[in-house]
Design a protein around this motif. Structure first.
Motif, mmCIF file in Angstrom:
data_model
loop_
_atom_site.group_PDB
_atom_site.id
_atom_site.type_symbol
_atom_site.label_atom_id
_atom_site.label_comp_id
_atom_site.label_asym_id
_atom_site.label_seq_id
_atom_site.Cartn_x
_atom_site.Cartn_y
_atom_site.Cartn_z
ATOM 1 N N GLU A 1 -6.810 78.869 17.686
ATOM 2 C CA GLU A 1 -6.230 79.692 18.816
ATOM 3 C C GLU A 1 -4.680 78.815 19.104
ATOM 4 O O GLU A 1 -3.766 79.444 19.039
ATOM 5 C CB GLU A 1 -6.849 79.790 20.171
ATOM 6 C CG GLU A 1 -7.830 80.880 20.257
ATOM 7 C CD GLU A 1 -7.206 82.215 20.156
ATOM 8 O OE1 GLU A 1 -6.134 82.303 20.465
ATOM 9 O OE2 GLU A 1 -7.925 83.529 20.689
ATOM 10 N N GLU A 2 -4.929 77.669 19.445
ATOM 11 C CA GLU A 2 -3.832 76.594 19.597
ATOM 12 C C GLU A 2 -2.687 76.651 18.212
ATOM 13 O O GLU A 2 -1.706 76.663 18.574
ATOM 14 C CB GLU A 2 -4.390 75.263 19.901
ATOM 15 C CG GLU A 2 -5.096 75.165 20.986
ATOM 16 C CD GLU A 2 -5.611 73.732 21.572
ATOM 17 O OE1 GLU A 2 -5.502 73.031 20.584
ATOM 18 O OE2 GLU A 2 -6.467 73.469 22.474
ATOM 19 N N LYS A 3 -3.599 76.598 17.046
ATOM 20 C CA LYS A 3 -2.350 76.455 15.974
ATOM 21 C C LYS A 3 -1.873 77.943 15.639
ATOM 22 O O LYS A 3 -0.770 77.816 15.154
ATOM 23 C CB LYS A 3 -3.310 75.843 14.723
ATOM 24 C CG LYS A 3 -2.406 75.520 13.539
ATOM 25 C CD LYS A 3 -3.153 74.926 12.650
ATOM 26 C CE LYS A 3 -2.375 74.486 11.265
ATOM 27 N NZ LYS A 3 -3.351 73.826 10.075
ATOM 28 N N TYR A 4 -2.709 78.979 15.438
ATOM 29 C CA TYR A 4 -2.406 80.210 14.901
ATOM 30 C C TYR A 4 -2.092 81.196 15.857
ATOM 31 O O TYR A 4 -1.411 82.394 15.295
ATOM 32 C CB TYR A 4 -3.419 80.700 13.769
ATOM 33 C CG TYR A 4 -3.743 79.552 12.902
ATOM 34 C CD1 TYR A 4 -2.920 79.554 11.779
ATOM 35 C CD2 TYR A 4 -4.873 79.196 12.864
ATOM 36 C CE1 TYR A 4 -3.163 78.615 10.842
ATOM 37 C CE2 TYR A 4 -5.009 78.224 11.793
ATOM 38 C CZ TYR A 4 -4.481 78.001 10.851
ATOM 39 O OH TYR A 4 -4.795 77.015 10.001
ATOM 40 N N ASN A 5 -2.268 81.298 17.108
ATOM 41 C CA ASN A 5 -1.941 82.211 18.036
ATOM 42 C C ASN A 5 -0.586 82.329 18.194
ATOM 43 O O ASN A 5 0.157 81.429 18.680
ATOM 44 C CB ASN A 5 -2.841 82.122 19.355
ATOM 45 C CG ASN A 5 -2.838 83.222 20.529
ATOM 46 O OD1 ASN A 5 -2.123 84.467 19.964
ATOM 47 N ND2 ASN A 5 -3.274 83.073 21.449
ATOM 48 N N THR A 6 -0.040 83.630 18.241
ATOM 49 C CA THR A 6 1.263 83.991 18.258
ATOM 50 C C THR A 6 1.647 85.387 19.148
ATOM 51 O O THR A 6 0.588 85.675 19.364
ATOM 52 C CB THR A 6 2.069 84.174 16.803
ATOM 53 O OG1 THR A 6 1.479 85.398 16.299
ATOM 54 C CG2 THR A 6 1.950 83.085 15.855
ATOM 55 N N ASN A 7 2.641 85.750 19.621
ATOM 56 C CA ASN A 7 3.071 86.784 19.951
ATOM 57 C C ASN A 7 3.430 88.098 19.325
ATOM 58 O O ASN A 7 4.223 88.938 19.803
ATOM 59 C CB ASN A 7 4.250 86.513 21.232
ATOM 60 C CG ASN A 7 3.721 85.371 22.164
ATOM 61 O OD1 ASN A 7 2.484 85.287 22.736
ATOM 62 N ND2 ASN A 7 4.507 84.727 22.728
ATOM 63 N N GLY A 8 3.091 87.884 17.954
ATOM 64 C CA GLY A 8 3.513 88.808 17.018
ATOM 65 C C GLY A 8 2.925 90.254 17.165
ATOM 66 O O GLY A 8 1.916 90.143 18.206
ATOM 67 N N CYS A 9 3.140 91.296 16.633
ATOM 68 C CA CYS A 9 2.617 92.509 16.556
ATOM 69 C C CYS A 9 1.375 92.458 16.279
ATOM 70 O O CYS A 9 0.956 91.788 15.274
ATOM 71 C CB CYS A 9 3.507 93.357 15.750
ATOM 72 S SG CYS A 9 5.234 93.739 16.414
ATOM 73 N N GLY A 10 0.576 93.441 16.604
ATOM 74 C CA GLY A 10 -0.754 93.435 16.172
ATOM 75 C C GLY A 10 -0.962 94.228 14.863
ATOM 76 O O GLY A 10 0.019 94.725 14.228
ATOM 77 N N SER A 11 -2.242 93.739 14.303
ATOM 78 C CA SER A 11 -2.521 94.748 12.890
ATOM 79 C C SER A 11 -3.879 94.935 12.942
ATOM 80 O O SER A 11 -4.427 94.750 13.844
ATOM 81 C CB SER A 11 -2.311 93.496 11.831
ATOM 82 O OG SER A 11 -3.189 92.491 12.242
ATOM 83 N N THR A 12 -4.307 95.971 12.277
ATOM 84 C CA THR A 12 -5.626 96.597 11.877
ATOM 85 C C THR A 12 -6.659 95.608 11.577
ATOM 86 O O THR A 12 -6.269 94.647 10.744
ATOM 87 C CB THR A 12 -5.520 97.399 10.862
ATOM 88 O OG1 THR A 12 -5.042 97.140 9.725
ATOM 89 C CG2 THR A 12 -4.598 98.936 11.516
ATOM 90 N N THR A 13 -7.771 95.571 11.862
ATOM 91 C CA THR A 13 -8.879 94.608 11.730
ATOM 92 C C THR A 13 -9.912 95.526 10.966
ATOM 93 O O THR A 13 -10.208 96.668 11.322
ATOM 94 C CB THR A 13 -9.400 93.724 12.879
ATOM 95 O OG1 THR A 13 -9.744 94.820 13.908
ATOM 96 C CG2 THR A 13 -8.352 92.913 13.122
ATOM 97 N N THR A 14 -10.818 94.814 10.474
ATOM 98 C CA THR A 14 -12.032 95.729 9.884
ATOM 99 C C THR A 14 -13.203 95.367 10.797
ATOM 100 O O THR A 14 -13.405 94.536 11.256
ATOM 101 C CB THR A 14 -12.384 95.000 8.443
ATOM 102 O OG1 THR A 14 -11.232 95.078 7.625
ATOM 103 C CG2 THR A 14 -13.474 95.832 7.889
ATOM 104 N N THR A 15 -14.118 96.608 11.078
ATOM 105 C CA THR A 15 -15.116 96.464 11.778
ATOM 106 C C THR A 15 -16.497 96.641 10.919
ATOM 107 O O THR A 15 -16.352 97.488 10.030
ATOM 108 C CB THR A 15 -15.262 97.538 12.700
ATOM 109 O OG1 THR A 15 -13.960 97.593 13.715
ATOM 110 C CG2 THR A 15 -16.376 97.563 13.588
ATOM 111 N N THR A 16 -17.420 95.997 11.077
ATOM 112 C CA THR A 16 -18.573 95.956 10.204
ATOM 113 C C THR A 16 -19.532 96.132 11.060
ATOM 114 O O THR A 16 -19.807 95.813 12.077
ATOM 115 C CB THR A 16 -18.868 94.807 9.420
ATOM 116 O OG1 THR A 16 -18.978 93.699 10.490
ATOM 117 C CG2 THR A 16 -17.565 94.458 8.406
ATOM 118 N N ASN A 17 -20.824 96.818 10.711
ATOM 119 C CA ASN A 17 -22.182 96.921 11.184
ATOM 120 C C ASN A 17 -22.477 95.595 11.661
ATOM 121 O O ASN A 17 -22.720 94.672 10.697
ATOM 122 C CB ASN A 17 -22.944 97.794 10.498
ATOM 123 C CG ASN A 17 -22.662 99.030 10.182
ATOM 124 O OD1 ASN A 17 -21.700 99.597 10.934
ATOM 125 N ND2 ASN A 17 -22.832 99.766 9.072
#
Length: 354
Positions: free
Chosen positions: A166-182
């Motif tokens: 979170e500290e290293k990669y968290n940005t205020n960029g736009c969202g993107s789609t993610t994959t949902t699995t069962n």
């Protein structure tokens, strides 16, 4: 492959090893998607040394190939994500010998490959070992981070690594789609393969950086917390802070709920989904927290469409029904079945047999 799980150079038409010649550039013959497939194949067969040797060789060749420079970042990302995911997986039980022990080629090094330090070193190697001409490092995506976390069994360590991400990669960029699995799927099912999904998330080399610590990454850590054995049934108080919630005095289901609260606060990319709730519901139910589980189930049902899609499946309810059947809680079971009917879900023979 030379038959000894070591990578060998074959340069002529007869397939003869010619070490005295300059090795050919592998990226001229192997597409990035095929290279990732080979990495996964070697990993599944526990040839991890050969897998890593090929991965590094291929990535070096991609960087050195002037005609492949535009696709180098993507190729390296895919290859290393596949390698990290392969190292993070525990050995297959089918590889165990009749004596109950793992074969020597598996058991002697698996623990080292699955260590937190080794997985993080591979991530760092990918980022900084193949610096591009403009000086930028190779940025991972959510699949890469999920693969690292998949190999960290201890929930406290997993939560600490998540906080570092979170500290290293968290940005205020736009969202993107993610994959949902069962929820009943292997945690790695959304990590192995999926080059097209990774490419969509990765975007162009010059696009604004996006937050790659997504709901997918959180779900891997929640799964780790849910697997943690519960020493006692003390309800305790959950905390919104990752660092506080990782205190060893909290049980697995409490940590999972604390992460759920954190996800809600983080933004659209980490909004909990059906898999998130299914993992937490299962953990609460298995640890005797049926009231908490039923409360969370109702909360999910009242959630907005971004969290609670109309395509909710029976996978959300199965963990609760299984626990009810195991503990003989038929009243709770019928309450859950009534909710499923309200949600227009099919009551299959398998569900009723529980």
């Amino acid at each position: 492959l030379d038959g000894k799980n070591n990578f060998a150079n074959y340069s002529n038409a007869n397939g003869e090893a010619t070490p005295q010649r300059r090795p050919r550039n592998l990226s001229n013959d192997i597409l990035p998607k095929d290279a990732s497939s080979l990495v996964r194949l070697l990993g599944r067969n526990s040839a991890r040394d050969a897998m890593l040797e090929f991965c590094r060789r291929y990535c070096r060749d991609v960087i050195a190939n002037a005609s492949k420079k535009d696709a180098a970042e993507e190729a390296i990302l895919f290859a290393y994500t596949a390698a990290i995911a392969a190292c993070a997986k525990p050995p297959l039980t089918s590889l165990a010998s009749s004596s109950g022990r793992e074969p020597s080629h598996v058991g002697t090094t698996t623990a080292n490959y699955r260590s937190k330090s080794f997985l993080l070193s591979l991530l760092s190697e990918m980022e900084y070992g193949y610096t591009k001409e403009d000086g930028r490092s190779i940025r991972p995506n959510s699949y890469t981070l999920s693969a690292v976390l998949l190999g960290i069994d201890d929930s406290t360590e997993a939560m600490n690594v998540l906080e570092e991400f979170e500290e290293k990669y968290n940005t205020n960029g736009c969202g993107s789609t993610t994959t949902t699995t069962n929820a009943d799927d292997d945690d790695s099912s959304s990590i192995e393969g999926g080059e097209e999904e990774q490419q969509q998330q990765h975007g162009s080399n010059h696009a604004p950086l996006e937050n790659i610590v997504t709901v997918q990454v959180y779900n891997v850590v929640i799964a780790s917390c849910s697997k943690q054995s519960n020493a006692n049934n003390d309800n305790g108080n959950s905390s919104n802070s990752i660092s506080i919630s990782s205190n060893s005095s909290n049980s697995g289901w409490q940590r999972a709920i604390s992460l759920l609260q954190t996800m809600r606060r983080k933004g659209s990319l980490t909004q909990p989904n059906e898999q998130t709730y299914s993992l937490i519901l299962s953990s609460c139910a298995e640890h005797g927290q049926m009231k908490v589980a039923m409360s969370l189930l109702e909360e999910f049902r009242q959630s907005p469409p971004i969290i609670h899609p109309t395509s909710t499946t029976t996978d959300l309810y199965l963990p609760l029904l299984k626990v009810c059947a195991k503990l003989g809680q038929y009243k709770n079971a019928w309450s859950i079945i009534s909710i499923m009917k309200e949600d227009s879900l099919e009551l299959t023979t398998g569900i009723m047999n529980l």
